[in-house]
Motif scaffolding. Sequence first.
Motif, PDB file in Angstrom:
ATOM      1  N   PHE A  22       0.782  -0.944   0.219  1.00  0.00           N
ATOM      2  CA  PHE A  22       0.496  -0.030   0.063  1.00  0.00           C
ATOM      3  C   PHE A  22       1.107   0.897   0.047  1.00  0.00           C
ATOM      4  O   PHE A  22       0.550   2.349  -0.553  1.00  0.00           O
ATOM      5  N   ALA A  26       1.182   3.804  -2.914  1.00  0.00           N
ATOM      6  CA  ALA A  26       0.811   4.890  -2.808  1.00  0.00           C
ATOM      7  C   ALA A  26       1.845   6.073  -3.355  1.00  0.00           C
ATOM      8  O   ALA A  26       1.574   6.685  -4.102  1.00  0.00           O
ATOM      9  N   GLY A  29       2.191   5.566  -7.252  1.00  0.00           N
ATOM     10  CA  GLY A  29       1.149   6.792  -7.799  1.00  0.00           C
ATOM     11  C   GLY A  29       1.133   8.186  -7.157  1.00  0.00           C
ATOM     12  O   GLY A  29       0.266   9.265  -8.195  1.00  0.00           O
ATOM     13  N   GLN A  33      -0.324  10.389  -9.800  1.00  0.00           N
ATOM     14  CA  GLN A  33      -1.480  11.223 -10.011  1.00  0.00           C
ATOM     15  C   GLN A  33      -1.284  12.685 -10.350  1.00  0.00           C
ATOM     16  O   GLN A  33      -1.841  13.786 -10.500  1.00  0.00           O
ATOM     17  N   LEU A  41      -3.143   7.358  -8.303  1.00  0.00           N
ATOM     18  CA  LEU A  41      -2.969   6.739  -6.566  1.00  0.00           C
ATOM     19  C   LEU A  41      -3.425   6.084  -6.694  1.00  0.00           C
ATOM     20  O   LEU A  41      -3.303   4.616  -6.430  1.00  0.00           O
ATOM     21  N   ARG A  42      -4.915   5.568  -6.670  1.00  0.00           N
ATOM     22  CA  ARG A  42      -5.558   4.752  -6.170  1.00  0.00           C
ATOM     23  C   ARG A  42      -6.136   3.757  -7.085  1.00  0.00           C
ATOM     24  O   ARG A  42      -5.446   2.610  -6.268  1.00  0.00           O
ATOM     25  N   THR A  43      -5.056   3.686  -8.724  1.00  0.00           N
ATOM     26  CA  THR A  43      -4.570   2.290  -9.511  1.00  0.00           C
ATOM     27  C   THR A  43      -3.737   2.307  -9.003  1.00  0.00           C
ATOM     28  O   THR A  43      -3.537   0.537  -8.953  1.00  0.00           O
ATOM     29  N   VAL A  45      -1.692   2.058  -5.789  1.00  0.00           N
ATOM     30  CA  VAL A  45      -2.232   1.494  -5.079  1.00  0.00           C
ATOM     31  C   VAL A  45      -2.967  -0.429  -4.918  1.00  0.00           C
ATOM     32  O   VAL A  45      -2.928  -1.002  -4.552  1.00  0.00           O
ATOM     33  N   LEU A  46      -4.375  -0.376  -5.444  1.00  0.00           N
ATOM     34  CA  LEU A  46      -5.127  -1.068  -5.939  1.00  0.00           C
ATOM     35  C   LEU A  46      -4.357  -2.197  -6.441  1.00  0.00           C
ATOM     36  O   LEU A  46      -4.384  -3.136  -6.527  1.00  0.00           O
TER      37      LEU A  46
END
Length: 237
Positions: A22, A26, A29, A33, A41-43, A45-46
């Motif tokens: 994570f 981040a 990401g 971002q 960021l979210r993509t 991290v996932l």
Amino acid sequence: MRFDLPDPASAATTFAALAIAFVLGALIGFERQYRQRTAGLRTNVLVAVGAAAFADIGMQLSGVEGATHIVSYVVSGIGFLGAGVIMKEGTNVRGLNTAATLWCSAAVGACSGCGLPVEAVMLTVFVLAGNTLLRPLVNHINRLPIDERVTEALYRVHVVADPEQVSDVRDALAAELEALNYPIRDIEVLSESEEQVELAAVLVPTTAEPDELERAVLSLEQQPGIRSATWTVSTTT
């Protein structure tokens, strides 16, 4: 189906793997971002957390062998996700760097899930370095003028001709370039009107000598029915 209570040590290991993925995802990401890329960021991290979770599952079920099998599927599967951010606009292709970054985020997660946190951190550092430290160098190279003598590029020889002599001009254009041993991929009609027709001979991507193309253009301008001639060069995709 029976559910067993998780072993505290195993649960702690899983939590640590996901937490590392994570945080590192981040970091990658955030840079994406900040630059307003498609996958931010979210993509990232996932992707990192998901890869870590799959690798951790493999480790728990079948040890190193299980993790190896799952990681191989993650490597191939992330390609489909990366393909979704690649877009082609005319001759330009966008999103390749973003897709590669997603691929690296999956590798960071896989390292975390397999119990290789140091390797995950090192990989993150290299990914960030590639996306940031190399940017000024890339921008500098992109601003350099094209050197026709050393760059494999796409060349076009343009001629503006009288409409009634287009067929003869086409033959003269082909003959002139064939005499210089420059293979022609196609001869396009760029514009057409009652007064004039513009043709462009598209050469097979290669390197060329500017002096030879200049001589070809000067020779073509002497041909009957040709009003003007020039040549252009652009980078290949």
